[in-house]
Every structure is written in C-alpha cells, then in structure tokens.
Write a protein that holds these residues in place. Structure first.
Motif, PDB file in Angstrom:
ATOM      1  N   THR A  55     -13.797  25.132  24.986  1.00  0.00           N
ATOM      2  CA  THR A  55     -12.775  25.695  24.100  1.00  0.00           C
ATOM      3  C   THR A  55     -13.414  26.512  22.990  1.00  0.00           C
ATOM      4  O   THR A  55     -13.002  27.652  22.716  1.00  0.00           O
TER       5      THR A  55
ATOM      6  N   ALA B  95      -8.673  23.777  28.319  1.00  0.00           N
ATOM      7  CA  ALA B  95      -9.574  24.466  27.387  1.00  0.00           C
ATOM      8  C   ALA B  95      -9.071  25.876  27.082  1.00  0.00           C
ATOM      9  O   ALA B  95      -9.132  26.331  25.931  1.00  0.00           O
TER      10      ALA B  95
ATOM     11  N   ASN C 195      -6.013  25.528  24.849  1.00  0.00           N
ATOM     12  CA  ASN C 195      -6.465  25.112  23.524  1.00  0.00           C
ATOM     13  C   ASN C 195      -7.035  26.295  22.749  1.00  0.00           C
ATOM     14  O   ASN C 195      -6.794  26.449  21.546  1.00  0.00           O
ATOM     15  N   ALA C 196      -7.807  27.133  23.450  1.00  0.00           N
ATOM     16  CA  ALA C 196      -8.443  28.276  22.789  1.00  0.00           C
ATOM     17  C   ALA C 196      -7.412  29.271  22.281  1.00  0.00           C
ATOM     18  O   ALA C 196      -7.596  29.870  21.211  1.00  0.00           O
TER      19      ALA C 196
END
Length: 373
Positions: A293, A47, A50-51
């Motif tokens: 995320t 996460a 992804n962020a």
C-alpha cells in the motif's frame, strides 16, 4: 526507497518465521509461509484500494493507519477476531476459548466429552454470518464505484451503461438488498437464514454509516478547492485531516476487516493453530500488504497506471460475490486469490498499453480516452 518501504516487513517476516520454527519446527515454518502467500494473494486488491484512500489522507493519518492500523490488522483481525467468534458462538469465556484454540483435539472435527465442538468447528459454523457481513460491505463498495460516472473507464462497454443506470437514486442499496435476500433464501441453511440476513444488513449499514460520515466531515479546508473526482470509497478531499482523516481511517479499518474475513476463515483449512495463523496472516501477510500500500502511494502508481483502481474494484465485486456464494457453497481460497490477481493483472496490462499509446502520441487516444477492453 524499496528497501525503506519493505525493510520493516522483511525484518518482521524473518523474525516471525524464526518464532514459527521455534514454536513448531519445520512444519510450523512451512505453514506460516503458505499462509503468508495466501494472505498476500487474497489482499493485493485490498492494497490497491487502501492506496486510493491513503493518498488523500494527511501524513499524520497515514502514519496512524500504518502503525495503529497494523496493530489492529495483525492482532485484532488475525488473532483476537477468531477468539471472539468462538467465545460468542460457544458461550465459553475468553480464557476457555483461548485454551480451546491452543489445545485442540487430535481430530479437529471431533467433539469433547462435555459436548463442546472444536475451535475450528465453531469458527466454521459462524462462516455464513461472517461472509454475509463482509460480502455486503464489499458489494456496497463495488456498486458505489461502478454506478458512478467517471471520465476514464476501463471496461467501457460495461462501465458506461452501468454508470448511466446508476443515476437512479439508491440503486446500490436496492441491488445489494436483492442479492442479500436471494443469498439468504437459497444459499443459507434453514437455521442460518435469520443470522445471515441480520449480518448482511449490518454490513450494508456499516458501509452507509462510515461512507456518510466520511462525506459529512470531508469539507474543504480554508483556501482549498473540493476535489471533483470521486472514488469507490468515501468522498475524498486532498490530504484529509481532523475528523475527515479519522473517518477515512475508520473506513480503511472496516474495509481491511472485510477483506480479512475470507483469509481468516480460509486459513482454518490449512491449520487451526491460532499462533501459526497470526504469524502467517498477520506478521508476514498483513505487514507486506501494508508495505505494498505504501509503495503504491509513494511511487504514484495509481496515477501512472490508471486502470489499477478499476481492476481492484472489479476484484472486490468478485470477492463480494464469492463471499455471498460461500454462505452455502465452499469455494477454494486459491480460486478467490486467482480471480483477484487476474483482474488486477489485466488492468495493469491495459494501463501499460494505454501509456504506450500516449507516449507514441496516438491521435486515437488521449488521457481521457477509455481503454478498449
């Protein structure tokens, strides 16, 4: 805002648990809860990474990732992917593979009268090549991060020397290649060496191709200046659109798939039922990872806690090593999850300490001063 971001995940999770209870009673419900906890603990570093990429994408591509990307994550990786592996490894047709998954023998390790191994056995036998692909992709991502010079460092005593030697051309490929050769030679079974090597090389090629395409199409829009800072993923441009946004989306999907391998394989240590796995890992776990995320992007958490990205990449490096070692040695999924949680937790605490010092106007620490970890 928290309710708006997590509301859909909570609603889908409740629905998934109701379906699990109807499908298999209290036991199925308990298994779904366990699998969802496993997925979230294993994927928190996912996460964070992804962020870091998602915040550079345009609103359109963010929505694509959070809609189509969720469908791919839930149905593609958590339901279809295991079936495809069984289909390819056993020679069974897709219908027969699904029937094998839904109607396992009383003993999952038992063999059928026609000599066909069970669904779980086939998938477990395919673990070395799956781990090699995912491990090499994640290792390339990790090496690309630690071999790059950056103004802010977390583990300065280690990151700064690694950044200096990272100036050597294609060092990431060389190091990853050495790791693959050693893993294939000393960890893979004799009959798996060639498939492990091929899978590992494909993992490296996939990373290089997606990363290269991201750099190729990540050109500044008219009137915009190119970002000078880099991350561990493809070269990023603020609010990437068009082809740049597409390849960032593609990069995120491959990255998410690589993170999913250990969770999907590990789930079979808990249950071999593909419906329960899809409900626990996909409809509950994957949805919450997506919500985390979005929360990190909307709250600007990565900007406020600058070492989180570093901790996530070190967690990726640890996961890559664990995947490569798991080619020959079983590693408990709890260990995998705890390593990632520990590294990200340590990075978060370091960020809090740094922010407190800045708030207190500590003359020994400004925004570009690395942590003393």
């Amino acid at each position: 805002m928290v309710l708006r971001i997590f509301g859909l995940s909570i609603a889908i999770s409740i629905l998934a648990m109701i379906v699990a209870f109807i499908y298999g009673g209290p036991e199925a419900l308990f298994l779904v809860i366990i699998l969802s906890i496993l997925e979230i603990s294993l994927s928190f570093d996912n996460a964070v990474i992804n962020a870091t990429v998602l915040q550079r994408m345009s609103e359109f591509w963010q929505k694509i990732f959070l809609t189509i990307g969720v469908i791919i994550a839930v149905f593609g990786m958590r339901l279809v992917f295991p079936l495809v592996i069984v289909w390819a490894a056993s020679g069974l047709g897709p219908v027969a593979a699904l029937d094998l998954a839904l109607n396992p023998p009383a003993d999952d390790a038992a063999y059928f009268t026609n000599g066909e191994p069970s669904y779980e056995t086939i998938l477990t036998d395919a673990h070395p090549q799956i781990a090699a692909f995912g491990g090499m992709f994640l290792l390339m991502l990790f090496l690309g991060f630690i071999f790059e010079e950056r103004e802010i460092t977390w583990l300065s005593w280690l990151e700064k020397p690694l950044a200096r030697i990272g100036k050597l051309d294609q060092l990431s490929v060389v190091v990853a290649g050495i790791v693959l050769v050693l893993s294939g030679s000393f960890l893979a079974a004799d009959d798996k060496v060639s498939t492990v090597m091929i899978s590992g090389v494909l993992g490296m090629i996939t990373y290089i191709a997606v990363n290269g395409l991201g750099e190729l199409f990540n050109l500044p829009e008219e009137g915009e200046e190119e970002e000078t800072s880099k991350s561990g993923g493809p070269t990023q441009l603020a609010k990437a659109t068009g082809k740049a946004g597409f390849f960032l989306f593609l990069y995120l999907e491959v990255l998410d798939a690589s993170f999913s391998f250990d969770g999907v394989i590990g789930a079979f240590a808990i249950t071999a039922d593909p419906i329960i796995i899809a409900l626990g890992l996909g409809f509950v776990g994957a949805m919450f990872v997506r919500s985390i995320t979005v929360f990190l992007v909307r709250k600007g958490t990565l900007s406020d806690y600058v070492y989180l990205e570093h901790g996530a990449h070190w967690a990726i490096g640890a996961l890559a090593v664990i995947l490569m070692v798991s080619i020959g040695v079983h590693i408990n999924e709890i260990i995998t999850g705890l390593v990632g949680v520990f590294l990200i937790g340590a990075a978060f605490i370091s960020s809090l300490i740094r922010n407190k010092r800045i708030a207190n106007d500590d003359p020994k620490l400004d925004e570009n001063t690395p942590a003393t970890v």
